[in-house]
Design a protein around this motif. Structure first.
Motif, PDB file in Angstrom:
ATOM      1  N   GLU A   1     -14.589   8.717   0.361  1.00 25.27           N
ATOM      2  CA  GLU A   1     -14.159   8.142  -1.032  1.00 25.27           C
ATOM      3  C   GLU A   1     -12.722   7.559  -0.868  1.00 25.27           C
ATOM      4  OE1 GLU A   1     -13.644   9.787  -5.521  1.00 25.27           O
ATOM      5  OE2 GLU A   1     -13.753  11.387  -3.707  1.00 25.27           O
ATOM      6  N   HIS A   2     -12.530   6.313  -1.723  1.00 24.09           N
ATOM      7  CA  HIS A   2     -11.546   5.685  -1.802  1.00 24.09           C
ATOM      8  C   HIS A   2     -11.300   4.951  -2.947  1.00 24.09           C
ATOM      9  CE1 HIS A   2     -14.529   2.362  -0.932  1.00 24.09           C
ATOM     10  NE2 HIS A   2     -13.393   1.503  -1.405  1.00 24.09           N
ATOM     11  N   LEU A   3     -10.119   4.776  -3.309  1.00 22.13           N
ATOM     12  CA  LEU A   3      -9.761   3.664  -4.391  1.00 22.13           C
ATOM     13  C   LEU A   3      -8.767   2.780  -3.826  1.00 22.13           C
ATOM     14  CD1 LEU A   3      -8.945   6.370  -7.116  1.00 22.13           C
ATOM     15  CD2 LEU A   3     -10.914   4.777  -6.855  1.00 22.13           C
ATOM     16  N   ILE A   4      -8.870   1.325  -4.274  1.00 20.36           N
ATOM     17  CA  ILE A   4      -7.812   0.452  -3.631  1.00 20.36           C
ATOM     18  C   ILE A   4      -7.236  -0.164  -5.014  1.00 20.36           C
ATOM     19  CG2 ILE A   4      -7.667  -1.886  -2.661  1.00 20.36           C
ATOM     20  CD1 ILE A   4      -9.894  -1.047  -0.783  1.00 20.36           C
ATOM     21  N   GLY A   5      -5.960  -0.102  -4.947  1.00 23.24           N
ATOM     22  CA  GLY A   5      -5.297  -0.653  -6.155  1.00 23.24           C
ATOM     23  C   GLY A   5      -5.346  -2.205  -6.341  1.00 23.24           C
ATOM     24  N   GLY A   6      -5.490  -2.548  -7.954  1.00 22.04           N
ATOM     25  CA  GLY A   6      -5.882  -3.607  -8.070  1.00 22.04           C
ATOM     26  C   GLY A   6      -5.129  -5.058  -7.743  1.00 22.04           C
ATOM     27  N   GLY A   7      -3.535  -4.738  -7.503  1.00 23.54           N
ATOM     28  CA  GLY A   7      -2.626  -5.484  -7.204  1.00 23.54           C
ATOM     29  C   GLY A   7      -2.441  -5.351  -5.606  1.00 23.54           C
ATOM     30  N   ALA A   8      -3.181  -4.637  -4.855  1.00 22.97           N
ATOM     31  CA  ALA A   8      -3.066  -4.488  -3.549  1.00 22.97           C
ATOM     32  C   ALA A   8      -3.193  -5.517  -2.707  1.00 22.97           C
ATOM     33  CB  ALA A   8      -3.819  -3.280  -2.944  1.00 22.97           C
ATOM     34  N   ASN A   9      -2.421  -6.006  -1.716  1.00 19.53           N
ATOM     35  CA  ASN A   9      -2.758  -6.965  -0.903  1.00 19.53           C
ATOM     36  C   ASN A   9      -3.752  -6.655   0.335  1.00 19.53           C
ATOM     37  OD1 ASN A   9      -2.489  -9.817   0.078  1.00 19.53           O
ATOM     38  ND2 ASN A   9      -0.812  -9.297   1.311  1.00 19.53           N
ATOM     39  N   ILE A  10      -4.804  -6.054  -0.290  1.00 24.68           N
ATOM     40  CA  ILE A  10      -5.901  -5.678   0.657  1.00 24.68           C
ATOM     41  C   ILE A  10      -7.022  -5.610  -0.004  1.00 24.68           C
ATOM     42  CG2 ILE A  10      -4.469  -4.170   2.273  1.00 24.68           C
ATOM     43  CD1 ILE A  10      -5.635  -1.791   0.612  1.00 24.68           C
ATOM     44  N   ASN A  11      -8.407  -6.009   0.545  1.00 21.33           N
ATOM     45  CA  ASN A  11      -9.637  -5.747  -0.154  1.00 21.33           C
ATOM     46  C   ASN A  11     -10.666  -4.732   0.280  1.00 21.33           C
ATOM     47  OD1 ASN A  11     -10.471  -7.212   2.046  1.00 21.33           O
ATOM     48  ND2 ASN A  11      -9.807  -9.204   1.314  1.00 21.33           N
TER      49      ASN A  11
END
Length: 116
Positions: free
Chosen positions: A24-34
């Motif tokens: 499972e994972h969450l990626i932040g909206g402002g992160a410079n990753i996709n």
């Protein structure tokens, strides 16, 4: 994992299996990753599991050989990179921007299992 994402500088939070598989994972909206970064998170999950296992082996071995205690159990670890770091404990991890990262707070949250 939502609590982990609330940490200052958090760009991703993840949960991994005992075999190191990303579950499972969450990626932040402002992160410079996709979403292409899933390969990176999958690799990071395996790295976390491997390092926790190796550190546990070393801690147990050192205690037995040296007669000194306090090394086992291994509670977690941090991998520090140039721009971001990963903090892992149990089967959870969080990726933080180094600037302003609060590693102790990350470990405290991870100590609760990283649950929502």
């Amino acid at each position: 994992m939502n609590k982990l994402m609330s940490l200052n500088g958090a760009i991703a939070a993840f949960r991994f299996s005992d075999q190191g598989e990303l579950e499972e994972h969450l990626i932040g909206g402002g992160a410079n990753i996709n979403e292409d970064a899933l390969d990176l998170l999958d690799l990071l999950a395996h790295v976390c599991q491997a390092n926790l296992s190796i550190a546990t082996m070393q801690a147990r071995g050192w205690e037995k050989v040296s007669g000194q205690g306090g090394f086992y159990p291994v509670e977690g670890f941090t991998v520090i990179g140039l721009e971001w770091s990963a903090v892992a404990q149990g089967n959870y991890g969080v990726v933080l921007k180094n600037e302003g990262a609060d590693y102790q707070t990350a470990f405290n949250l991870l100590g609760g299992g990283g649950e929502s």
